[in-house]
Design an enzyme around this catalytic site. Structure first.
Site, mmCIF file in Angstrom:
data_model
loop_
_atom_site.group_PDB
_atom_site.id
_atom_site.type_symbol
_atom_site.label_atom_id
_atom_site.label_comp_id
_atom_site.label_asym_id
_atom_site.label_seq_id
_atom_site.Cartn_x
_atom_site.Cartn_y
_atom_site.Cartn_z
ATOM 1 N N ASP A 138 0.836 -1.190 0.000
ATOM 2 C CA ASP A 138 0.000 0.000 0.000
ATOM 3 C C ASP A 138 0.877 1.248 0.000
ATOM 4 O O ASP A 138 2.028 1.225 0.457
ATOM 5 C CB ASP A 138 -0.905 0.019 1.236
ATOM 6 C CG ASP A 138 -1.892 -1.133 1.254
ATOM 7 O OD1 ASP A 138 -2.251 -1.618 0.154
ATOM 8 O OD2 ASP A 138 -2.301 -1.552 2.351
ATOM 9 N N LYS A 139 0.311 2.347 -0.459
ATOM 10 C CA LYS A 139 1.051 3.606 -0.549
ATOM 11 C C LYS A 139 1.775 3.935 0.753
ATOM 12 O O LYS A 139 2.961 4.277 0.747
ATOM 13 C CB LYS A 139 0.088 4.744 -0.911
ATOM 14 C CG LYS A 139 0.722 6.125 -0.876
ATOM 15 C CD LYS A 139 -0.299 7.218 -1.118
ATOM 16 C CE LYS A 139 0.328 8.594 -0.960
ATOM 17 N NZ LYS A 139 -0.660 9.690 -1.133
#
Length: 320
Positions: A138-139
């Site tokens: 995830d970011k």
């Protein structure tokens, strides 16, 4: 090697008598025999300066010149973005992704991603599916990722991930004081009401996370989590499901919970931590070309270490 760059080599004498397309497929394992046959028929392969037919036999020792024609799969722009590379060879790249870096371009976010950085670092990745990225983070999750540099490595790594033969371990700082490790074996699918989130949903895809205690603080616990599966937001969803959400998680963490007696310094540190406290700390796999077992470890980034240390100091002060 950049996309469509020329290749030059000599055919080993021990391969004498075999078909040209068979020999080149053996000597160029990153390309399929069908693709090599197409190049031969298109006149993009020469042996000692002449254009052979796929079925022609080799004598051994011939000088081969190949002008590959490999379609570029990405129109995304290569960008000079710094990468923290922990290991690299002809088959793969292992890197430590910082929090805040998006892995793949998407609508409204076409640049400044890990994929853009990889295309600059290794232009040949433009011919690989997803620029060789075989799994994602995830970011706002930091940590170790592996990228395949060749089609053969990509296929081996994707297969290994599907067979759970790639070991991935994460450090997760969660809310609440756990007293023991455990396993969460709950299916994950798109949330029934909020389509931007995932959730534990009957009939979803199987998902298994194992966790064990690393350190316990007041009101929080540091866990080491290993994955059997790789579902979207898996650790975040599973920890929230057992009512120990990851600190700072904007989607699954709920409101900020300060530990009892938190002083000004700890309060400021926790309020300033605005991402999930999750870091991919260990990656282990079998090298796709050599078969060698390999493993890497990476410490969490400074912001997460600062948060952990603040909780550690608070626990020590309370004990005193």
């Amino acid at each position: 090697m950049p996309p469509n760059a020329s290749l030059e080599f000599n055919i080993p004498v021990e391969l004498a008598g075999r078909r040209v397309d068979q020999v080149l497929a053996q000597l160029m394992p990153d390309y399929s025999r069908t693709r090599i046959k197409d190049w031969i028929e298109a006149g993009r392969v020469t042996l000692d300066g002449r254009v052979p037919r796929p079925r022609d036999s080799v004598s051994g020792g011939e000088a081969v010149h190949v002008r590959p024609l490999v379609p570029v799969m990405h129109e995304d722009r290569a960008q000079d973005i710094a990468l923290d590379i922990r290991y690299e060879d002809d088959s793969l790249v292992v890197l430590n992704k910082p929090a805040g870096l998006v892995v793949h371009p998407a609508a409204g976010n076409r640049e400044g991603t890990l994929l853009n950085a990889l295309l600059h670092h290794c232009p040949a990745l433009a011919t690989q599916p997803r620029a060789g990225i075989v799994h994602r983070l995830d970011k706002d999750t930091s940590g170790l990722m592996v990228v395949a540099k060749t089609p053969a490595a990509h296929q081996v790594l994707v297969t290994a991930l599907a067979a759970h033969d790639v070991s991935r371990e994460y450090l997760a700082l969660v809310q609440g004081e756990l007293i023991a490790g455990g396993t969460v074996d709950e299916p994950i699918a798109r949330h029934v009401r909020d389509r931007k989130r995932m959730g534990v949903v009957p009939g979803g895809k199987p998902a298994v996370s194992h966790y064990r205690l690393v350190e316990r603080f007041i009101g929080h616990t540091l866990l080491r989590v290993s994955l059997e599966t790789g579902r979207t937001h898996q650790i975040r969803v599973h920890m929230s499901h057992i009512r120990h959400p990851i600190v700072g998680d904007p989607a699954y963490g709920g409101r900020l919970r300060l530990p009892p007696g938190a002083g000004e310094a700890l309060t400021e540190t926790m309020r300033g931590f605005r991402r999930q406290a999750l870091h991919a700390t260990r990656l282990a796999l079998t090298h796709p070309a050599t078969g060698e077992g390999m493993a890497w470890e990476a410490e969490p980034p400074e912001d997460m270490l600062t948060l952990i240390d603040a909780l550690r100091v608070h626990a020590r002060l309370r004990d005193d």
